[in-house]
Design an enzyme around this catalytic site. Structure first.
Site, mmCIF file in Angstrom:
data_model
loop_
_atom_site.group_PDB
_atom_site.id
_atom_site.type_symbol
_atom_site.label_atom_id
_atom_site.label_comp_id
_atom_site.label_asym_id
_atom_site.label_seq_id
_atom_site.Cartn_x
_atom_site.Cartn_y
_atom_site.Cartn_z
ATOM 1 N N SER A 191 21.969 -22.772 -17.131
ATOM 2 C CA SER A 191 22.809 -23.783 -16.484
ATOM 3 C C SER A 191 22.823 -23.593 -14.976
ATOM 4 O O SER A 191 22.459 -22.539 -14.454
ATOM 5 C CB SER A 191 24.224 -23.743 -17.059
ATOM 6 O OG SER A 191 24.862 -22.546 -16.707
ATOM 7 N N ASN A 192 23.247 -24.615 -14.290
ATOM 8 C CA ASN A 192 23.237 -24.631 -12.828
ATOM 9 C C ASN A 192 24.183 -23.580 -12.244
ATOM 10 O O ASN A 192 25.210 -23.263 -12.848
ATOM 11 C CB ASN A 192 23.636 -26.034 -12.349
ATOM 12 C CG ASN A 192 23.498 -26.186 -10.841
ATOM 13 O OD1 ASN A 192 24.421 -25.880 -10.088
ATOM 14 N ND2 ASN A 192 22.344 -26.627 -10.393
#
Lengths: 507, 507
Positions: A191-192
């Protein structure tokens, strides 16, 4: 500056922008400046007396433009797209002219109500579940946040406060700080960075769970983590899933994640910053699977829908959970119609108090392009990525490392990471195209993303030619150097993984 | 929409904005619409096919403009000013045309470096201590945040993380959650709602300490609170002081607060959202007292310096304390020059990852007005407030309830709160001017703030005439009603506090 001068300066700026965007291919996508280039050119003090606008505009062209990385260039292939559009720019002109701060309905009814309208338009266009619509009965609705980071943070903070309240009701014997010390959240290791940051800001650890080999986070991994944590006395709060991870645009399995979240009363947020636009496309209908079971989601309009950054759409199944968590009111903020209507006071849906009239650029863009124009833009990005993927696949020196997803192709030069790394370095030095690298399980790869306001097949061909000729010349140089050093045999071995021969190198 | 159409639409929008701002006095400052007015007029779905720009611009005039609260009107006197200016609007045009996202230096060197330049320009213009300059040796510097709320939140979160680290070093036997459960922060009961909200978001209670009778928070109150809390085992983290409170523009006593903060290793943040601009004025030099001892401060450029919202300047004495707290990096964010230079990667100085090119509008505005223009604008606001204050003082029916501060006059109709409350209601219904109310120790008052891009003495006279004639007619009506109801004696008593007689009411 009076209105007359503004008309001149403003129109000159409109022409400047049009010229800039029309001729954007003339610039190298990356600027040729070194750190400090601008600091050295500008005075150390604000001027005491006014300066003429023509002088300022000249300086913009002289000192600012050379330090711009051209995000609107079709030769931009880094990160994810940030597309502006002509109508969206006009939206910014008008919104900055009105100069309002729309933190409550009375502060400009049009600001709040247009946001309700465009968020419902967008939800329908994306075929989101109806409980996310303002016009539906119930506490759901959409809001424009400044960025995906803020949307994720809002979800994380609201989920945290909801969990604390729930636990305090169930376990009144525990102190609030005992409860807070046990909170735990989840996301994927793909994920970011903004999700990990949200955990830091919220003072609540977010465990980055291992995605599968296909880089997808599934319910099984979440189940295992939650069960282990619950057994250890922790309190699971939220899972932030991703549709379109930053590295490879992988799609987490929302269906299986939502089943686990429902069992454990865990908030499920979906960060669809990039892929969200594709919900609108019938051929991407699979992407919407499970969205009827999530608590909140966000999607960046600058990534795929030609609305200028900043504009991050966020939908909440139950906005009251955010409002309850964030509402701190004052007498000077109260107004007559407050709480009497279905019209939200969006200040309670976000981190800051103030808010720009962002809905205006959304409205103008949507009307100027129409739904068909928005879909066509996304399909163009996808088609161009397919074009690029086919070019990669047809060249035996390269390999695609993950399935193409929307406008992203992840690829590398076959063989050692070193070749891909040197190739990127070379491309960055030449500044013709801009990509960034990523890594998975020790394998370095390049992310080729279709970007820009108006990319064309010829731009993709341009990028590919740049990439493959640079690999050719890189290898040729290495061959020459190796010959000089008498290390030919070693290099031949090294290049064999690339299926390169002296012959190919002569091309 | 192609470039040719954009040139037409963009220039029409520039003219629309110029016409709007030139003729802004023609509008009632408050719109005459009811909640839902726009929802009822707009379609429920995005159009499928593109629409023409002329149609859209017509609609903006037809449905959006009637729902605008005219913040740029000189008849706006609510909240605090949010002033746009012509050069700043041009800055927005250019920045939205470049369409960059400046989260790191490589993403557009000009974006980062121009921010360094204008923040240093501004710090010098405001005569801030030199350790807040980027150009000074040391870890200090300025950054543009989106809003005061975000600046305050950044300070609160960074102070929280610093305190946790310090405590863990000193008391390794304590768990992190034990430490977090003891954290406590402070502000004044006069501080803006965003400060209380920052505490909620940070999951750290912020005690709102009682300001003095003059609405000023002083070191003595902080000292008492800290000593009591430390004795109870709590860990003081941060004090958020205010220069220019929202209610009355009171100035907390930074000198005495900083002494206490230094003794207890408490971070001192100053929210100077409104008053900060006045640091630049020699006649307001007192305001800067103690700023050399604060850890961070923020100031909104839209409030006093003619830069469009959003633009909140924040300075940090030691930016590393924020960077250490917030930095979560990824391979795709790395770039060659990172960490090698004095150039900051501002993404680590803020909540979101993405950032617009806000420095451009600041630079263009500062150059167009020059330092002398900015000072003249602030002095004009102050002079007009003095004009208003004199009008209030000359009318025996009114009283000023707090010393005029910069562009704010707090006043009320003498006597019961009810008169002031009804007066405001009446003014709101007439929509000619817009003020909001505030309250202190049970006394309701009205806040008259000089706002708008270009207010003039005649605008102040207009507002005053509106206020005093409405009080006259309000009282006249009440007199008539009371006569009807035979309650004359009661009313006469009620009005006596207003020094009203039947005679005055006939005016």
């Amino acid at each position: 500056m009076d209105a007359k001068e503004f008309r001149e300066f403003g129109k000159a700026a409109v022409d400047y922008v049009a010229d800039y965007l029309e001729n954007i291919r003339e610039n190298d996508v990356l600027p040729s400046v070194d750190p400090g280039y601008l600091l050295q050119q500008l005075p150390k003090q604000m001027p005491e007396a006014p300066e003429a606008w023509r002088e300022i505009l000249t300086d913009i062209d002289r000192v600012i433009r050379p330090g711009i990385t051209h995000w609107q260039s079709p030769n931009m292939h880094a990160y994810y797209p940030t597309c502006v559009s002509y109508p969206s720019i006009v939206g910014e002109i008008l919104s900055s002219g009105f100069g309002i701060v729309g933190f409550s309905w009375i502060c400009s009814p049009a600001c709040t109500e247009l946001e309700v309208v465009v968020m419902d338009w967008l939800a329908k266009f994306l075929k989101l579940p109806s409980h996310f619509l303002h016009e539906s009965e119930g506490p759901g609705g959409g809001v424009i946040q400044g960025s995906a980071s803020e949307a994720v943070l809002v979800a994380v903070l609201a989920a945290r406060e909801q969990a604390v309240r729930r636990e305090r009701e169930c376990h009144p014997e525990q102190s609030e700080s005992e409860i807070r010390g046990k909170l735990i959240a989840y996301s994927s290791d793909q994920s970011n960075s903004c999700i990990e940051k949200a955990g830091v800001l919220a003072a609540m650890p977010i465990k980055l769970l291992p995605a599968g080999d296909d880089l997808v986070l599934r319910g099984a991994a979440l189940k295992e983590a939650i069960e282990r944590d619950v057994a250890a006395g922790l309190i699971p709060v939220i899972c932030v899933a991703t549709l379109g991870t930053t590295g490879t645009c992988a799609y987490d399995d929302i269906e299986s994640l939502s089943s686990i979240c429902e069992q454990h009363q865990v908030w499920l947020h979906v960060d669809a910053a990039y892929a969200g636009g594709a919900f609108a496309l019938d051929e991407c209908a699979e992407l919407r699977r499970g969205l009827d079971r999530v608590d909140s989601l966000n999607f960046n309009l600058h990534k795929f829908m030609l609305v200028n950054f900043d504009c991050s759409a966020m939908w909440l199944r139950d906005a009251n959970k955010v409002i309850d968590s964030f509402n701190v009111d004052r007498i000077y903020l109260k107004h007559k119609h407050e709480g009497q209507t279905q019209i939200p006071d969006f200040r309670h849906w976000q981190i800051p108090l103030g808010r720009r009239f962002r809905a205006l650029k959304v409205w103008i863009t949507f009307r100027t392009l129409g739904a068909e124009g928005l879909r066509a833009h996304m399909r163009k990005h996808i088609d161009l990525a397919i074009q690029f993927e086919n070019l990669v696949k047809a060249d035996e020196r390269f390999e695609v490392v993950a399935p193409r997803a929307l406008g992203l192709v992840c690829f590398r030069a076959k063989g050692d990471n070193e070749v891909t790394s040197q190739l990127l370095q070379r491309l960055m030095e030449r500044k013709k195209i801009y990509m960034v690298k990523a890594e998975h399980r020790g394998q370095l790869f390049l992310r080729f993303v279709v970007c820009g306001m108006d990319p064309k097949p010829s731009d993709i061909q341009f990028a590919w030619t740049e990439i493959e000729t640079q690999l050719t010349s890189l290898c040729a140089e290495q061959l020459v150097n190796a010959r000089k050093a008498g290390e030919l045999s070693e290099l031949t071995h090294h290049l064999s993984g690339l299926h390169l021969t002296n012959e190919t190198l002569q091309r």
